[in-house]
Design an enzyme around this catalytic site. Structure first.
Site, PDB file in Angstrom:
ATOM      1  N   CYS A  66     168.457   7.719 -68.644  1.00 20.30           N
ATOM      2  CA  CYS A  66     167.798   6.425 -68.818  1.00 20.30           C
ATOM      3  C   CYS A  66     168.236   5.694 -70.083  1.00 20.30           C
ATOM      4  CB  CYS A  66     166.280   6.606 -68.823  1.00 20.30           C
ATOM      5  SG  CYS A  66     165.636   7.328 -67.291  1.00 20.30           S
ATOM      6  N   HIS A  81     163.241   0.026 -71.752  1.00 25.81           N
ATOM      7  CA  HIS A  81     163.483   0.793 -70.538  1.00 25.81           C
ATOM      8  C   HIS A  81     162.217   0.758 -69.698  1.00 25.81           C
ATOM      9  CE1 HIS A  81     164.349   3.841 -67.691  1.00 25.81           C
ATOM     10  NE2 HIS A  81     163.607   4.772 -68.266  1.00 25.81           N
ATOM     11  N   ASN A  91     161.442   2.752 -62.013  1.00 25.08           N
ATOM     12  CA  ASN A  91     162.377   3.239 -63.030  1.00 25.08           C
ATOM     13  C   ASN A  91     163.766   3.335 -62.403  1.00 25.08           C
ATOM     14  OD1 ASN A  91     163.889   4.660 -64.895  1.00 25.08           O
ATOM     15  ND2 ASN A  91     162.322   6.211 -65.291  1.00 25.08           N
TER      16      ASN A  91
END
Length: 330
Positions: free
Chosen positions: A124, A257, A287
């Protein structure tokens, strides 16, 4: 007597963002659809994560396809041609193949005949890592114009019977074009990258070519990851501001993020930002790992929120653990 020639002011070489692009697969999977398959509910997912839906790549639609679509939009927005690119970096944890790099496929499909291309894997945090790498290449003169992409098909590594993980992730891609310019007015001011390998088992995929010979599935200890994320993101935000002798009051936009709405809200509150200064897409995208920041960035640029001269803070944390931040003057 001839006039004295005044010395030219030396400007720093900075990586300026020329353009942004994004791509999301057409198929949308809602919480209600997932609730029909696993023991969960829309209320449970929204309360804990803020996620309401996610995009899922179609059969035969690869990470390179998503990356290519986002790349073409970024190149068009930047107003450049493919021939001007020196470098392509794709941040991804879900490449098309074990090798070669997905970036080389994007390079070929773009028709790029020069320069070099490779992948970065920091899960990520991948896009922030890739920004830092591209910025370094530009500042050392090895590239002038770079295409940085975050692209993922996390749907391919999910256990769709595990309600703790399958509700959290989606597919997508985002891209930016960077160009080295001598300027004190805009560009990437600094990037700050970290990792802590002792915690890799808290967020990992239980497969790989060297260990199991399989792709494997994503596994996560959510509560422990949450605690580390809150702590590390707070630290790396402070680090970025201190490096530039700035304070939270100088930030115009936080582009975090997009993992969990509670984490995003926590960072925003720590910085005392108005919620309207925080770019949030997790409710619609879930996500998307390395793609989440460039997807959110592209949305806020194209809808007019982020404007020339704004100070933009990017931050992310991912498996590894990896984490990082970047400060960009738009």
């Amino acid at each position: 007597m001839s006039e004295l020639v005044q010395p030219r002011e030396i400007m720093p070489l900075r990586s300026v963002v020329l353009g942004c692009g994004a791509y999301l697969p057409s198929r949308i999977v809602t919480n209600e659809e997932l609730a029909a398959k696993v023991d969960t509910s829309d209320e449970w997912i929204v309360q804990r994560t803020g996620i309401r839906q996610r995009h899922v790549a179609a059969e035969g639609e690869f990470t390179s396809d998503l990356a290519l679509a986002a790349a073409r939009k970024a190149i068009g927005h930047a107003g450049i041609t493919v021939d001007e690119l020196d470098l392509v970096i794709v941040a991804t944890a879900t490449p098309d193949n074990t090798f070669p790099a997905t970036a080389t496929k994007v390079q070929h499909k773009l028709g790029m005949k020069r320069g070099f291309a490779f992948d970065v894997q920091a899960v990520c945090s991948g896009f922030v890592y890739a920004l830092g790498v591209a910025d370094s290449f530009i500042k050392t003169g090895q590239a002038k114009t770079a295409l940085v992409i975050g692209a993922e098909t996390f749907s391919r590594i999910l256990d769709w019977n595990d309600r703790q993980t399958c509700v959290l992730f989606g597919d997508g891609a985002g891209a930016v074009v960077l160009r080295g310019e001598e300027t004190a007015e805009r560009g990437i001011l600094s990037t700050h990258l970290h990792s802590e390998g002792e915690h890799y088992e808290l967020l990992h995929v239980d497969g790989g070519p060297s260990s199991t010979g399989t792709v494997g599935h994503l596994r996560m200890e959510g509560r422990k990851v949450f605690v580390h994320a809150v702590q590390r993101l707070a630290e790396v935000v402070d680090e970025a501001l201190a490096a530039q002798k700035l304070t939270a009051r100088d930030i115009d936009w936080l582009v975090p993020h997009q993992a969990n709405k509670r984490i995003i809200d926590g960072v925003g509150k720590k910085l005392a930002l108005d919620p309207r200064q925080v770019v949030v897409t997790v409710d619609r995208h879930a996500n998307t790992s390395a793609a989440s920041i460039p997807l959110a960035l592209a949305e806020a640029v194209h809808d007019g929120r982020i404007k020339r001269g704004d100070l933009v803070l990017l931050e992310a944390m991912g498996g590894g653990f990896t984490w990082g931040s970047a400060l960009v003057r738009w």
